[in-house]
Design a protein around this motif. Structure first.
Motif, PDB file in Angstrom:
ATOM      1  N   GLY A   1      13.286   5.076   4.508  1.00 57.81           N
ATOM      2  CA  GLY A   1      12.097   4.583   5.186  1.00 57.81           C
ATOM      3  C   GLY A   1      12.046   3.085   4.995  1.00 57.81           C
ATOM      4  N   ALA A   2      10.923   2.485   5.264  1.00 61.17           N
ATOM      5  CA  ALA A   2      10.777   1.047   5.073  1.00 61.17           C
ATOM      6  C   ALA A   2      10.849   0.703   3.586  1.00 61.17           C
ATOM      7  CB  ALA A   2       9.456   0.574   5.657  1.00 61.17           C
ATOM      8  N   ASP A   3      11.205  -0.551   3.300  1.00 57.90           N
ATOM      9  CA  ASP A   3      11.242  -1.030   1.919  1.00 57.90           C
ATOM     10  C   ASP A   3       9.840  -1.402   1.460  1.00 57.90           C
ATOM     11  OD1 ASP A   3      13.953  -0.701   1.996  1.00 57.90           O
ATOM     12  OD2 ASP A   3      14.414  -2.822   2.304  1.00 57.90           O
ATOM     13  N   GLY A   4       8.899  -0.496   1.663  1.00 52.67           N
ATOM     14  CA  GLY A   4       7.516  -0.759   1.315  1.00 52.67           C
ATOM     15  C   GLY A   4       6.692  -1.054   2.558  1.00 52.67           C
ATOM     16  N   VAL A   5       5.409  -0.765   2.476  1.00 53.67           N
ATOM     17  CA  VAL A   5       4.466  -1.079   3.551  1.00 53.67           C
ATOM     18  C   VAL A   5       3.341  -1.911   2.949  1.00 53.67           C
ATOM     19  CG1 VAL A   5       2.915  -0.188   5.331  1.00 53.67           C
ATOM     20  CG2 VAL A   5       5.003   1.074   4.762  1.00 53.67           C
ATOM     21  N   TYR A   6       3.006  -3.000   3.611  1.00 52.13           N
ATOM     22  CA  TYR A   6       1.972  -3.928   3.158  1.00 52.13           C
ATOM     23  C   TYR A   6       0.864  -3.965   4.209  1.00 52.13           C
ATOM     24  CZ  TYR A   6       5.811  -5.261   0.118  1.00 52.13           C
ATOM     25  OH  TYR A   6       6.830  -5.216  -0.800  1.00 52.13           O
ATOM     26  N   ALA A   7      -0.285  -4.476   3.837  1.00 50.52           N
ATOM     27  CA  ALA A   7      -1.393  -4.431   4.792  1.00 50.52           C
ATOM     28  C   ALA A   7      -2.342  -5.600   4.618  1.00 50.52           C
ATOM     29  CB  ALA A   7      -2.161  -3.118   4.648  1.00 50.52           C
TER      30      ALA A   7
ATOM     31  N   LEU B   1      -0.577  -3.673   9.677  1.00 51.45           N
ATOM     32  CA  LEU B   1       0.380  -2.984   8.822  1.00 51.45           C
ATOM     33  C   LEU B   1       1.721  -3.710   8.906  1.00 51.45           C
ATOM     34  CD1 LEU B   1      -0.407   0.754   9.654  1.00 51.45           C
ATOM     35  CD2 LEU B   1      -1.037  -0.507   7.587  1.00 51.45           C
ATOM     36  N   TYR B   2       2.232  -4.114   7.750  1.00 50.99           N
ATOM     37  CA  TYR B   2       3.480  -4.869   7.667  1.00 50.99           C
ATOM     38  C   TYR B   2       4.571  -3.985   7.077  1.00 50.99           C
ATOM     39  CZ  TYR B   2       0.578  -9.080   8.208  1.00 50.99           C
ATOM     40  OH  TYR B   2      -0.309 -10.041   8.652  1.00 50.99           O
TER      41      TYR B   2
ATOM     42  N   ILE C   1       0.814  -1.212   0.000  1.00 48.28           N
ATOM     43  CA  ILE C   1       0.000   0.000   0.000  1.00 48.28           C
ATOM     44  C   ILE C   1       0.852   1.269   0.000  1.00 48.28           C
ATOM     45  CG2 ILE C   1      -1.965  -1.134   1.088  1.00 48.28           C
ATOM     46  CD1 ILE C   1      -1.169   0.204   3.715  1.00 48.28           C
ATOM     47  N   LEU C   2       2.160   1.107   0.126  1.00 50.22           N
ATOM     48  CA  LEU C   2       3.067   2.245  -0.003  1.00 50.22           C
ATOM     49  C   LEU C   2       4.377   1.742  -0.584  1.00 50.22           C
ATOM     50  CD1 LEU C   2       3.435   5.313   0.607  1.00 50.22           C
ATOM     51  CD2 LEU C   2       4.578   4.611   2.732  1.00 50.22           C
ATOM     52  N   CYS C   3       4.726   2.251  -1.765  1.00 52.34           N
ATOM     53  CA  CYS C   3       5.952   1.830  -2.447  1.00 52.34           C
ATOM     54  C   CYS C   3       6.954   2.973  -2.426  1.00 52.34           C
ATOM     55  CB  CYS C   3       5.652   1.425  -3.888  1.00 52.34           C
ATOM     56  SG  CYS C   3       7.145   1.008  -4.839  1.00 52.34           S
ATOM     57  N   LYS C   4       8.162   2.697  -1.994  1.00 55.55           N
ATOM     58  CA  LYS C   4       9.192   3.729  -1.906  1.00 55.55           C
ATOM     59  C   LYS C   4       9.577   4.264  -3.278  1.00 55.55           C
ATOM     60  CE  LYS C   4      13.351   2.257  -0.860  1.00 55.55           C
ATOM     61  NZ  LYS C   4      14.438   1.565  -0.113  1.00 55.55           N
ATOM     62  N   MET C   5       9.413   3.453  -4.334  1.00 61.13           N
ATOM     63  CA  MET C   5       9.837   3.884  -5.668  1.00 61.13           C
ATOM     64  C   MET C   5       9.043   5.097  -6.134  1.00 61.13           C
ATOM     65  SD  MET C   5      12.183   1.690  -6.086  1.00 61.13           S
ATOM     66  CE  MET C   5      12.675   1.914  -7.783  1.00 61.13           C
ATOM     67  N   ASP C   6       7.782   5.169  -5.761  1.00 68.78           N
ATOM     68  CA  ASP C   6       6.937   6.292  -6.168  1.00 68.78           C
ATOM     69  C   ASP C   6       7.248   7.552  -5.375  1.00 68.78           C
ATOM     70  OD1 ASP C   6       4.725   7.377  -7.718  1.00 68.78           O
ATOM     71  OD2 ASP C   6       3.584   7.383  -5.844  1.00 68.78           O
ATOM     72  N   LEU C   7       8.056   7.436  -4.325  1.00 71.53           N
ATOM     73  CA  LEU C   7       8.362   8.568  -3.465  1.00 71.53           C
ATOM     74  C   LEU C   7       9.737   9.159  -3.754  1.00 71.53           C
ATOM     75  CD1 LEU C   7       7.140   6.922  -0.146  1.00 71.53           C
ATOM     76  CD2 LEU C   7       5.881   8.545  -1.565  1.00 71.53           C
TER      77      LEU C   7
END
Length: 256
Positions: A85-91, A101-102, A69-75
């Motif tokens: 930050g984290a290497d992505g956030v999953y849910a 939240l993972y 649900i959150l990808c670092k590449m888009d940021l």
């Protein structure tokens, strides 16, 4: 992995818009443009960990059914820079409506002990730090409140309740982790050699207990024993070779 770069690096909403535009004009132009945009978001640095991060994404989504649900590449604002930050956030969301939240973390190192140690020490602050503006996860949570990439109604509802601090359900959240470590394994044949896949599998299963012990020891050291963490172990013929092959496959390094 190369064929999944748009799935990984481009938000779902942007991809859906491109597909809709292509359908409207009977074209593939908009989708093809996203392929190039996704490719440019990767760094060409030889020490990159982005191959491991993308592999973590594929394993988490396809095998654990945990959507990113959150990808670092888009940021990223610069293709050669890494997002801090984290290497992505999953849910995920439980049947009772608890949001899980993972935080993702990936490390590809030569030595298995170093990969495990660095992976869990990087992951720990996102899980164990007390709530507050100084917590490592706070930046990702702020981004999630605005940029969460969602397509599942139940997950969308749980995330909205979480960010509604006036809701009595805002504390129905569980912080978890999903981790990947890649490392050199000596049970692969040397360059130019051959081996039976079953023999490699047997050797890997034999080594697994040692990896489990190292992971358990590090979980205790980082005080992560009580957290839910999905852990992928990826024995490789060569960690450096994996990074090099990934850069070549992405067109970020010339074939040689």
């Amino acid at each position: 992995m190369r064929n999944a770069i748009v799935d990984y690096a481009i938000p779902r909403a942007k991809l859906a818009d491109a597909k809709a535009r292509d359908a409207r004009y009977k074209s593939t132009e908009a989708t093809a443009a996203l392929v190039e945009q996704a490719r440019r978001s990767f760094t060409d640095l030889s020490t990159t960990g982005e191959g491991g991060e993308m592999l973590l994404f594929l394993l988490a989504e396809r095998f654990l059914q945990l959507p990113q649900i959150l990808c670092k590449m888009d940021l990223k604002t610069d293709g050669r820079m890494h997002y801090h930050g984290a290497d992505g956030v999953y849910a995920g969301v439980t049947d009772s409506g608890i949001l899980k939240l993972y935080w993702g973390e990936s490390k590809i190192y030569q030595k298995v002990a170093s990969a495990i140690s660095n992976c869990l020490s990087s992951l720990a602050p996102f899980l164990v730090e007390p709530e507050g503006e100084s917590a490592e996860r706070e930046r990702d949570l702020v981004l999630l409140s605005d940029k969460a990439d969602l397509s599942d109604p139940a997950l969308t509802g749980a995330l909205r309740r979480y960010f509604d601090r006036n809701s009595p359900l805002s504390n129905r959240v569980q912080y978890c982790g999903v981790a990947l470590v890649g490392f050199d394994a000596d049970f692969y044949p040397s360059d130019g050699g051959k081996a039976v896949s079953k023999e490699i599998e047997t050797a890997a299963r034999k080594e697994l207990e040692g990896w489990r012990t190292k992971i358990g020891n590090r979980l205790s050291a980082e005080k992560l024993n009580l957290f839910e963490i999905h852990f992928f172990c990826l024995p490789l013929p060569s960690a450096e070779g994996f990074r090099d092959a990934f850069l070549k496959a992405m067109g970020l390094r010339n074939e040689s």
